[in-house]
Every structure is written in structure tokens, then in C-alpha cells.
Design an enzyme around this catalytic site. Structure first.
Site, PDB file in Angstrom:
ATOM      1  N   CYS A 111       5.634  74.386  44.159  1.00 28.60           N
ATOM      2  CA  CYS A 111       5.202  73.332  43.233  1.00 28.60           C
ATOM      3  C   CYS A 111       6.388  72.535  42.680  1.00 28.60           C
ATOM      4  CB  CYS A 111       4.313  73.911  42.144  1.00 28.60           C
ATOM      5  SG  CYS A 111       3.143  72.685  41.535  1.00 28.60           S
ATOM      6  N   HIS A 219       0.018  76.903  44.631  1.00 24.12           N
ATOM      7  CA  HIS A 219       0.500  78.128  43.987  1.00 24.12           C
ATOM      8  C   HIS A 219       0.025  79.365  44.727  1.00 24.12           C
ATOM      9  CE1 HIS A 219       2.468  76.367  40.500  1.00 24.12           C
ATOM     10  NE2 HIS A 219       1.616  75.385  40.721  1.00 24.12           N
ATOM     11  N   GLU A 221       1.463  82.157  44.791  1.00 21.18           N
ATOM     12  CA  GLU A 221       1.795  83.365  44.029  1.00 21.18           C
ATOM     13  C   GLU A 221       0.588  83.913  43.270  1.00 21.18           C
ATOM     14  OE1 GLU A 221       2.540  80.369  43.030  1.00 21.18           O
ATOM     15  OE2 GLU A 221       1.833  80.311  40.941  1.00 21.18           O
TER      16      GLU A 221
HETATM   17  N1  LIG Z   1       5.289  69.646  36.548  1.00 24.26           N
HETATM   18  C1  LIG Z   1       5.197  69.244  37.927  1.00 24.26           C
HETATM   19  C2  LIG Z   1       5.238  70.477  38.814  1.00 24.26           C
HETATM   20  C3  LIG Z   1       3.925  71.170  38.904  1.00 24.26           C
HETATM   21  C4  LIG Z   1       3.966  72.651  38.729  1.00 24.26           C
HETATM   22  O1  LIG Z   1       4.926  73.350  39.027  1.00 24.26           O
HETATM   23  N2  LIG Z   1       2.858  73.128  38.192  1.00 24.26           N
HETATM   24  C5  LIG Z   1       2.756  74.446  37.698  1.00 24.26           C
HETATM   25  C6  LIG Z   1       2.058  74.374  36.380  1.00 24.26           C
HETATM   26  C7  LIG Z   1       1.726  75.731  35.832  1.00 24.26           C
HETATM   27  C8  LIG Z   1       0.709  75.655  34.731  1.00 24.26           C
HETATM   28  O2  LIG Z   1       0.217  74.567  34.408  1.00 24.26           O
HETATM   29  O3  LIG Z   1       0.390  76.722  34.196  1.00 24.26           O
HETATM   30  C9  LIG Z   1       3.946  68.414  38.185  1.00 24.26           C
HETATM   31  O4  LIG Z   1       3.094  68.346  37.276  1.00 24.26           O
HETATM   32  O5  LIG Z   1       3.825  67.848  39.269  1.00 24.26           O
END
Ligand SMILES: N[C@@H](CCC(=O)NCCCC(=O)O)C(=O)O
Length: 253
Positions: A111, A219, A221
Site C-alpha cells: 500500500c 493489504h 497482511e
Molecule cells: N495513505 C495512502 C496509503 C494507503 C495505505 O497504506 N493504507 C493503509 C491504511 C490503513 C488504515 O486505514 O487502517 C493512501 O491513502 O493512498
């Protein structure tokens, strides 16, 4: 022996401290599915001896985050639409990514990690992509329930013959989606490995990398223990890390 994998930390503030931390799902998938030991790297940027670190680990795992790469890192003007930032993480993750690629250390970028990979190699990002013509809304569903926020909910199609297809197959796979940014200008050093139905780049690989060097916008994971494509990604990363550890050990003899 569990090989070590460097994980760049986010910086958060609570209880009157600054914390350097990483979310548990990435760490659990690393330990329980990839079979590696995550080593949290504090976001101290230039104070980190990246070559020295990469000489002592056998993989790098870049996690997702609510924060965004600072737009100055890819020549864009900062604005509230790009916030929140974590410039300490940027200052650590971008050199770590470039160093891992240069050293041939297996790299799994998730991500924000995919976005950092693209920026580290000269690419750029678009923000609020759901507002772009023809794009779907890739943001997380509004919910206090993490299982809802990380629910599997759209298809991506792996590029035939690519690195991702070799791991998860060429049939479309279903993934979760929690991002409002995406690749705008793809680095010339990256190959597209999968796209969403609206054309959003959902996975990339480093062209010419000797081993595992993959970024995914979703994601894996979160469902790594139960979702087959997610599990296969972490298993493949773990296998690449162990292979690198073996080469490391042989070279040390
Ligand atoms: N902030 C960036 C990267 C997106 C990202 O890593 N999302 C994980 C979010 C986890 C969460 O919301 O709990 C984007 O918005 O593109």
C-alpha cells in the site's frame, strides 16, 4: 533460525511521546505466514546506516499507513489534499527501498509501501483518485470494525507472465482496498503486475530485480492466514528471504 526482515516504522504521537511503530497485522503475517522475524527500524532517516542494516537482514517489508508520502518527494505542491504526512518515515523508507533494490535484498512493499517504491524510483502519485474520471472509490469503508474496513471487495487482474502471476496465478484475484492515493507516473524501473477494473495500478515489480521485489496496493497482511492469494504472497516473500539468508550465510563462510 528466523531470518530478519527490516520494517520501517511510522511515527505517531500519544501519551505525550513520539512512538515509532508498525501495525500488528504486518508483523503477524511476517512471523506466522512468511516465517521471518520483523525487525522494526525507527524512522530516524539519515541517522540510519542503511548499507549496514541491509548487510544484517535478509528482507525488507514496507507497511501501509494512513499517512501519505510528502508531495515534495515527487515534485508536487503540498496541500491539505495530500495530508497527513509522516516525513520521518519518508526519510527512512525511501533510502531503505533504494538500498534494498541496489543490494538485491528481497522487498515486499504494501500500500503506502508500493507508493514509496514508485516515488523512491522516480515516479509520482495522484491523490484523491476517487475524484478522477472513471476511477472507483478505493478508500476504506467507513466502519469501526477492522474486518469491515479490510474486507475483500474488488478484483485485480495479474499481468500474464509477470512476477505476481507466478505467485497467485493469472486468474483475477479479489482484494481489499484502503487507499485514496495511487500511482500517477510509474517509475521506468517498475513493471505493472496488476490493475483494478478502473485501470488503477494495483501491483508492481522492480524490473531486473534478482529476486522478490514486489509492491501491492492492497493489504494481503490482513487476511494472510486465510485468504489464498494473500498467504501465497507472504509465503513467496518468506521463501525469497530464506534464499537470500542462505546466500548470505554461504558468503560469510
Ligand atoms: N495513505 C495512502 C496509503 C494507503 C495505505 O497504506 N493504507 C493503509 C491504511 C490503513 C488504515 O486505514 O487502517 C493512501 O491513502 O493512498
Amino acid at each position: 533460525m528466523q531470518p530478519l526482515v527490516a520494517v520501517a516504522c511510522d511515527v505517531r504521537e500519544f501519551e505525550r511521546y513520539r512512538w515509532h511503530a508498525a501495525p500488528e497485522p504486518y508483523l503477524r503475517a511476517a512471523i506466522e505466514v512468511a516465517g521471518v522475524l520483523p525487525l522494526l527500524v525507527p524512522a530516524f532517516g539519515p541517522a540510519i546506516d542503511v548499507p549496514g542494516l541491509l548487510a544484517r537482514v535478509d528482507g525488507v517489508l514496507m507497511t501501509g499507513s494512513k499517512t501519505n508520502v510528502h508531495p515534495s518527494r515527487y515534485g508536487a505542491e503540498p496541500s491539505s489534499r495530500h495530508e497527513p504526512y509522516d516525513e520521518d518515515r519518508d526519510a527512512t523508507s525511501l533510502p531503505l527501498i533504494r538500498g534494498a533494490i541496489e543490494a538485491g535484498v528481497p522487498l515486499f512493499a504494501i500500500c503506502r509501501g508500493l507508493q514509496e517504491l514508485n516515488v523512491a524510483l522516480g515516479g509520482s502519485l495522484a491523490t484523491e483518485i476517487q475524484e478522477l474520471d472513471g476511477r472507483d472509490d478505493h478508500r476504506a469503508p467507513e466502519s469501526d470494525d477492522q474486518d469491515v474496513r479490510f474486507e475483500i471487495r474488488h478484483a485485480v487482474t495479474p499481468e500474464a507472465g509477470g512476477a505476481l502471476a507466478r505467485i497467485v496465478g493469472t486468474e483475477g484475484i479479489a482484494v481489499n482496498s484502503l487507499h485514496r492515493q495511487g500511482v500517477e507516473r510509474l517509475s521506468s524501473r517498475l513493471a505493472v503486475e496488476a490493475r483494478a477494473g478502473d485501470g488503477t495500478i494495483e501491483a508492481v515489480s522492480v524490473i531486473g530485480a534478482p529476486g522478490f521485489a514486489v509492491g501491492v496496493q492492497w493489504h494481503p497482511e490482513y487476511w494472510a492466514a486465510t485468504d489464498t492469494p494473500s498467504r501465497r504472497l507472504f509465503e513467496a516473500f518468506g521463501a525469497a528471504v530464506r534464499a537470500h539468508a542462505g546466500r548470505h550465510a554461504q558468503a560469510a563462510e
